[in-house]
Each structure stands twice: as C-alpha cells, then as structure tokens.
Design a protein around this motif. Structure first.
Motif, PDB file in Angstrom:
ATOM      1  N   LYS A  65       0.808  -1.209   0.000  1.00 16.60           N
ATOM      2  CA  LYS A  65       0.000   0.000   0.000  1.00 16.60           C
ATOM      3  C   LYS A  65       0.851   1.274   0.000  1.00 16.60           C
ATOM      4  O   LYS A  65       0.318   2.363  -0.174  1.00 16.60           O
ATOM      5  CB  LYS A  65      -0.961   0.000   1.192  1.00 16.60           C
ATOM      6  CG  LYS A  65      -2.033  -1.068   1.115  1.00 16.60           C
ATOM      7  CD  LYS A  65      -2.875  -0.922  -0.143  1.00 16.60           C
ATOM      8  CE  LYS A  65      -4.154  -1.735  -0.123  1.00 16.60           C
ATOM      9  NZ  LYS A  65      -4.017  -3.147   0.183  1.00 16.60           N
ATOM     10  N   THR A 201      -8.263  -3.607  -3.148  1.00 13.27           N
ATOM     11  CA  THR A 201      -8.867  -2.531  -3.938  1.00 13.27           C
ATOM     12  C   THR A 201      -8.978  -2.953  -5.405  1.00 13.27           C
ATOM     13  O   THR A 201      -9.736  -2.373  -6.159  1.00 13.27           O
ATOM     14  CB  THR A 201      -7.989  -1.270  -3.900  1.00 13.27           C
ATOM     15  OG1 THR A 201      -6.730  -1.571  -4.508  1.00 13.27           O
ATOM     16  CG2 THR A 201      -7.758  -0.808  -2.470  1.00 13.27           C
ATOM     17  N   THR A 204      -3.700  -3.409  -7.658  1.00 14.93           N
ATOM     18  CA  THR A 204      -2.512  -4.148  -8.073  1.00 14.93           C
ATOM     19  C   THR A 204      -2.817  -5.010  -9.299  1.00 14.93           C
ATOM     20  O   THR A 204      -2.074  -5.010 -10.286  1.00 14.93           O
ATOM     21  CB  THR A 204      -2.001  -5.033  -6.917  1.00 14.93           C
ATOM     22  OG1 THR A 204      -1.772  -4.205  -5.776  1.00 14.93           O
ATOM     23  CG2 THR A 204      -0.719  -5.749  -7.291  1.00 14.93           C
TER      24      THR A 204
HETATM   25  C1  LIG Z   1      -4.448  -4.210  -0.190  1.00 15.01           C
HETATM   26  C2  LIG Z   1      -3.805  -5.472   0.105  1.00 15.01           C
HETATM   27  C3  LIG Z   1      -3.790  -6.492  -0.835  1.00 15.01           C
HETATM   28  C4  LIG Z   1      -4.454  -6.387  -2.196  1.00 15.01           C
HETATM   29  O1  LIG Z   1      -3.953  -5.376  -3.039  1.00 15.01           O
HETATM   30  P1  LIG Z   1      -4.895  -4.436  -3.925  1.00 15.01           P
HETATM   31  O2  LIG Z   1      -3.990  -3.731  -4.833  1.00 15.01           O
HETATM   32  O3  LIG Z   1      -5.586  -3.480  -2.977  1.00 15.01           O
HETATM   33  O4  LIG Z   1      -5.912  -5.268  -4.629  1.00 15.01           O
HETATM   34  C5  LIG Z   1      -3.151  -7.669  -0.472  1.00 15.01           C
HETATM   35  N1  LIG Z   1      -2.598  -7.822   0.737  1.00 15.01           N
HETATM   36  C6  LIG Z   1      -2.589  -6.839   1.665  1.00 15.01           C
HETATM   37  C7  LIG Z   1      -1.949  -7.069   2.990  1.00 15.01           C
HETATM   38  C8  LIG Z   1      -3.189  -5.628   1.378  1.00 15.01           C
HETATM   39  O5  LIG Z   1      -3.194  -4.667   2.295  1.00 15.01           O
END
Ligand SMILES: *Cc1c(COP(=O)(O)O)cnc(C)c1O
Length: 372
Positions: A65, A201, A204
């Motif tokens: 993040k 979200t 990624t």
């Molecule tokens: C947000 C998050 C994901 C997934 O990533 P996105 O880009 O938001 O779909 C996976 N693992 C952790 C620990 C996260 O905080």
C-alpha cells in the motif's frame, strides 16, 4: 473607473504554492527510496519452475500500500482536491491507513483512518505511532459512510476503493508490474507463465493486467483470494453485483463485494483459497524466508503451488511471480498466535502437511482450483 476583479485569488495562489511543495516532497521521497526485492525460491517437487516473490513488505510503511498511498496523494494533489491545512481521511482495514498516515506525516497533514473495530491491534497501533487518528466503526459495512461524513465536513477523501485503479499509472512511473518485468530481465524465464496477486482494492491486479497487455507479454494473471470472496464469485459469474458467501480472516483481500476497481477483463484465472490454507502458507513462508509475512502472502503462495502443479502435470517449465504483501509482525496477536487460531477454529497442521508435501513432490496442495 472600472473595478478589475483579480483572476487569481491570493488564497488560491498560496494553495498552489503549497501543492507544488507537496509534490516536490513526494518526488524527493521517491528519489530516496529503493525498489523492493524480487526474491527467488525453488522447490524439489517443481523441477524447472522458478518462483519469485516481490517483497512489498520492505517499503518504508511496510506493505504494497506504500505504492498506492503515494499514487492516491499524487492524484488528489494533481486534481486540486487537496490543499494546505486540509484533513485527509480514508476507510481502510489497515495497510492502506498505515501507508496513508506515513505520507500524511511527510506532508504535514492531519490524517484520520476509519477502520472496522475488529482490525488487528498491531495495525491500529502502527497508524497511531505515525501520528494518524483512528475512528473505529463496529459494523465493517459502515466504514465508507463514515469516511463520507468526514469528507462532508471538508476532509479530503483519498478513497482507495473508488480510485485505486485510476490513480495508479500502469504504463510506467515505476509501477509494480514494470518493476517485476524489469527485475526478471536476466532470469532464465524472464517472461513469467503466471503472475499471482490478491484483490483488495483491485489496484494491483488492474495495474499488472494492463501492463502485461501494454508490453505485449504472454504472461497470464491469476487472482488468489479467500474462497467465496466477492471477487472470486463475481469473476466466475461475470457479475458485478456478486457478494461474498462467507467472511474471511485474511486482511487486505477477500472483499465482501465487487469493488469499483476490480477489472475482471484482465484476469485469466481466479483461485479461491480457504483461510486455513492461507494461514498455513503464511507460516511456511516465514520458515522459508526467515521472517514473517501476512496472511494474503500465504494466499498467494498456495495459489502459486496450485498453478505450478498444473504446469508440472502438463510438462511445462517457466516462472511464476507473486507478492509478499505486508509484514508478518502486524499479525503477532492474530494469525501468528496459536491461541487466537484455536479460538477461530483454525487447525493449520493439516494444511501445513499438505503444503510441505506439495513442495516436496510437485502435487497440488489442495483440491483442484476452479477452472478458469
Ligand atoms: C491491499 C492489500 C492487498 C491487495 O492489493 P490491492 O492492490 O488493494 O488489490 C493484499 N494484501 C494486503 C496485505 C493488502 O493490504
């Protein structure tokens, strides 16, 4: 005499100057930062298949993040939505809030994280240590509404779920996909067979899926998410109204609904992983790397072993890339506490044995994943 109305209000002008300074701070932070490592693993059972894990836990704010938070601040600043002395707010189960608090401190802004009350205590502490304020909400479904209330009072809503997919530049600007493909350049299989990631979200996966097409690569994208999640059910039925059939213990992924940032069209396969297997995967990763990563990294790992088992059965060689999403220390009181696991009905020993068997023999670690 005609009175001339000044076209640039002095206050706006000062705000613009602050925006330039804030953007310069973000550019300086980016210049001070190094890229995250791509760690390689090989297993006796998977001869000819190379596994790579992008260590997103090594960002200064501890998770993938960090990239998203930087992009969301850039997006808010460049859209004229964020000015000096403005409070920043977002709804987050933790990782995003920690990274957003980290950047709020860098920019000298007040930050409020709206979080479900059941969030891991370690994550709440991490936000507070960075100077962020935490607004806990009992009903996780109410976090968006609470963030909107703060926004109505003048705060800038970074809106990770609404804007993740839009705020990230998938063509370049050091996005995660460009970084992975660049780091593989000297490997024996530089064009991976699969890239595997979760869906929180959806930012990624959207970035990776778009970038693979942009670069004309043959790599396929697999989503690894908790079994029965909104993403898994929505992707299987191509239904954006789908909802999760069960809650999950894995934070950061396994959303209850299909979030606005989920781009189904760029996803080639979706594997639903039971929480017990994800947790066993996270423990095993801790052993393989010598330090711990969070539950969603375990979900990714289990999905990678499933895909590798299929490749092996079909006589294919090549590489599989996935992510280590956040640091395991955040889950010391939850996923890595045996008492907590027992209290939540998790027996990881059975899954642990099946994962170890998989890496030794090359067979799939759990019942065949749904076809895609
Ligand atoms: C947000 C998050 C994901 C997934 O990533 P996105 O880009 O938001 O779909 C996976 N693992 C952790 C620990 C996260 O905080």
């Amino acid at each position: 005499m005609n009175s001339v109305v000044p076209l640039i209000q002095p206050l706006r002008h000062a705000g613009r100057r602050w925006v330039h300074e804030a953007l310069e701070s973000l550019a300086q932070e980016a210049a001070r930062s190094a890229d995250t490592h791509l760690l390689k693993l090989n297993f006796p059972g998977f001869h000819g298949i190379d596994f790579y894990f992008k260590d997103e836990a090594s960002h200064p704010s501890g998770s993938l993040k960090h990239r998203l938070a930087r992009s969301l601040y850039l997006y808010a600043l460049c859209n004229g939505r964020l000015g000096p002395d403005q409070t920043v707010v977002d709804a987050s189960s933790g990782s995003t809030a920690i990274s957003e608090a980290w950047f709020a401190r860098l920019l000298g802004l007040r930050f409020i994280a709206v979080m479900p009350a059941c969030t891991a205590p370690g994550k709440i502490r991490d936000v507070q240590v960075l100077g962020g304020e935490v607004d806990l909400v009992d009903d996780p479904a109410q976090v968006h509404a609470r963030a909107a209330e703060h926004a109505a009072r003048g705060a800038c809503h970074l809106d990770q779920f609404g804007l993740a997919e839009r705020a990230t530049d998938w063509r370049g600007n050091n996005n995660i996909a460009e970084s992975i493909i660049g780091q593989l350049a000297r490997e024996r299989s530089p064009e991976p067979h699969w890239i595997v990631c979760g869906a929180g979200t959806g930012g990624t996966s959207a970035t990776i899926g778009r970038y693979l097409r942009y670069r004309r690569l043959h790599t396929r994208l697999c989503i690894a998410d908790p079994a029965g999640s909104g993403f898994i059910r929505g992707w299987q039925s191509s239904d954006r109204a789908a909802v999760a059939s069960q809650p999950t213990l894995i934070e950061g992924i396994g959303r209850p609904r299909v979030e606005p940032g989920f781009v189904f069209e760029v996803v080639d396969q979706a594997i639903g992983v039971p929480d017990e297997a994800s947790i066993a995967g996270a423990w095993l990763l801790g052993e393989l790397f010598g330090h711990r990563y969070g539950g969603s990294s375990g979900t990714n790992f289990v999905a990678c072993l499933n895909l590798a088992a299929t490749m092996r059965a079909e006589g294919q060689r090549g590489s599989i890339v996935s992510l280590l999403c956040d640091r395991g220390e955040r889950y010391a009181e939850t996923l890595f506490d045996p008492h907590w696991l027992t209290a939540h009905g998790i027996d990881r020993s059975r899954c642990d044995a099946s994962l170890r068997h998989s890496i030794e023999t090359g067979c799939a670690p759990m019942p065949r994943a749904p076809a895609g």
